[in-house]
Design an enzyme around this catalytic site. Sequence first.
Site, mmCIF file in Angstrom:
data_model
loop_
_atom_site.group_PDB
_atom_site.id
_atom_site.type_symbol
_atom_site.label_atom_id
_atom_site.label_comp_id
_atom_site.label_asym_id
_atom_site.label_seq_id
_atom_site.Cartn_x
_atom_site.Cartn_y
_atom_site.Cartn_z
ATOM 1 N N LYS A 35 33.356 -105.319 -29.356
ATOM 2 C CA LYS A 35 34.993 -105.212 -29.405
ATOM 3 C C LYS A 35 35.106 -103.926 -29.610
ATOM 4 C CE LYS A 35 37.104 -106.650 -33.579
ATOM 5 N NZ LYS A 35 37.673 -105.390 -34.167
ATOM 6 N N GLU A 85 38.899 -101.621 -30.211
ATOM 7 C CA GLU A 85 40.897 -101.116 -30.323
ATOM 8 C C GLU A 85 41.505 -100.731 -29.507
ATOM 9 O OE1 GLU A 85 41.276 -100.040 -34.290
ATOM 10 O OE2 GLU A 85 39.632 -102.025 -35.445
ATOM 11 N N ASP A 115 31.872 -104.288 -33.660
ATOM 12 C CA ASP A 115 32.563 -103.440 -33.371
ATOM 13 C C ASP A 115 32.207 -102.248 -32.851
ATOM 14 O OD1 ASP A 115 35.139 -104.801 -33.855
ATOM 15 O OD2 ASP A 115 35.336 -104.477 -36.050
ATOM 16 N N ASP A 133 33.229 -102.953 -37.675
ATOM 17 C CA ASP A 133 33.865 -101.804 -38.824
ATOM 18 C C ASP A 133 34.249 -101.957 -39.853
ATOM 19 O OD1 ASP A 133 36.299 -102.038 -37.568
ATOM 20 O OD2 ASP A 133 36.188 -100.313 -36.557
ATOM 21 N N SER A 134 34.494 -103.269 -40.193
ATOM 22 C CA SER A 134 35.628 -103.484 -42.032
ATOM 23 C C SER A 134 34.073 -103.251 -42.808
ATOM 24 C CB SER A 134 35.474 -104.350 -41.812
ATOM 25 O OG SER A 134 35.087 -105.556 -41.385
ATOM 26 N N GLU A 141 45.660 -108.740 -34.748
ATOM 27 C CA GLU A 141 45.636 -108.267 -35.872
ATOM 28 C C GLU A 141 47.412 -108.457 -36.500
ATOM 29 O OE1 GLU A 141 44.001 -106.131 -40.077
ATOM 30 O OE2 GLU A 141 42.477 -106.066 -37.488
#
Length: 263
Positions: free
Chosen positions: A111, A113, A82, A43-44, A180
């Site tokens: 993925k 978070e 993501d 999602d970056s 991270e």
Amino acid sequence: MKTILDFHDKKSKKQKISMITCYDYSFARIVADSDIDCILVGDSLAMVMLGHSTTLDVSASVMAHHTAAVVRGAGDKFVIADLPFMSYRKGLTANMTAVEKVMKAGAHAVKLEGAAGNLKLVRHLVDSGVPVMGHLGLTPQSVNQLGGFKVQGRDEKAQKKILEAALQLQDAGAFSVVLECVPSKLAKEITAALEIPTIGIGAGVDCDGQVLVLQDMLGMNQGFKPKFVKTYLDGFNTIKGALNQYHQEVSTEIFPSEKESYS
């Protein structure tokens, strides 16, 4: 790498895993022809491709759009997508809608978070046949709650919380976890405690693998270089130089030449 079993195999053999972000077909074709193990459609892309200041401004539909483009060029690379901000905080029905979009786009895994509040979803996804990668430490979707992009796990209490979260994700069925921006010592401890592989970004050398944003490691984001990034190419100036040369040759009628023209 073609399945989640390859992740476990790499860890058991103490072979490092290389993961790179990718957001489009053209770059995916290059990654497919490289030795890189796996691709993360992160999602970056909200920041890297769309110019937003955080990763919060991206939807499941946008993630699916980019995932599909990457998959078309990725060959046999393992592709993880993501789940975007808030897509897994709306109950299982809404959660599965977001998951369905990226999986139908061709992702092999998703993925998400954090661990708190997500463990039930992780179990549900795994039970449904959807491989899940976790993400702990600096979780960009929680940037407002964390007070910015800062190293996490500096004190003993925070370190214990991250370690416990990693173990919880493993117990819930996650096949891997991204760490991270955490201290190297903590990442080493977590990596040793887990049976599943850890993928580090700003987490030191002892993780089972590493991930970087493709445009960061290619040096395309001039003026942006976090401590954990190593650039392998001066991409910004290399590309700018090519553009300037093209402009110059058009201006001076060097291009197109007879070679690039039809008779």
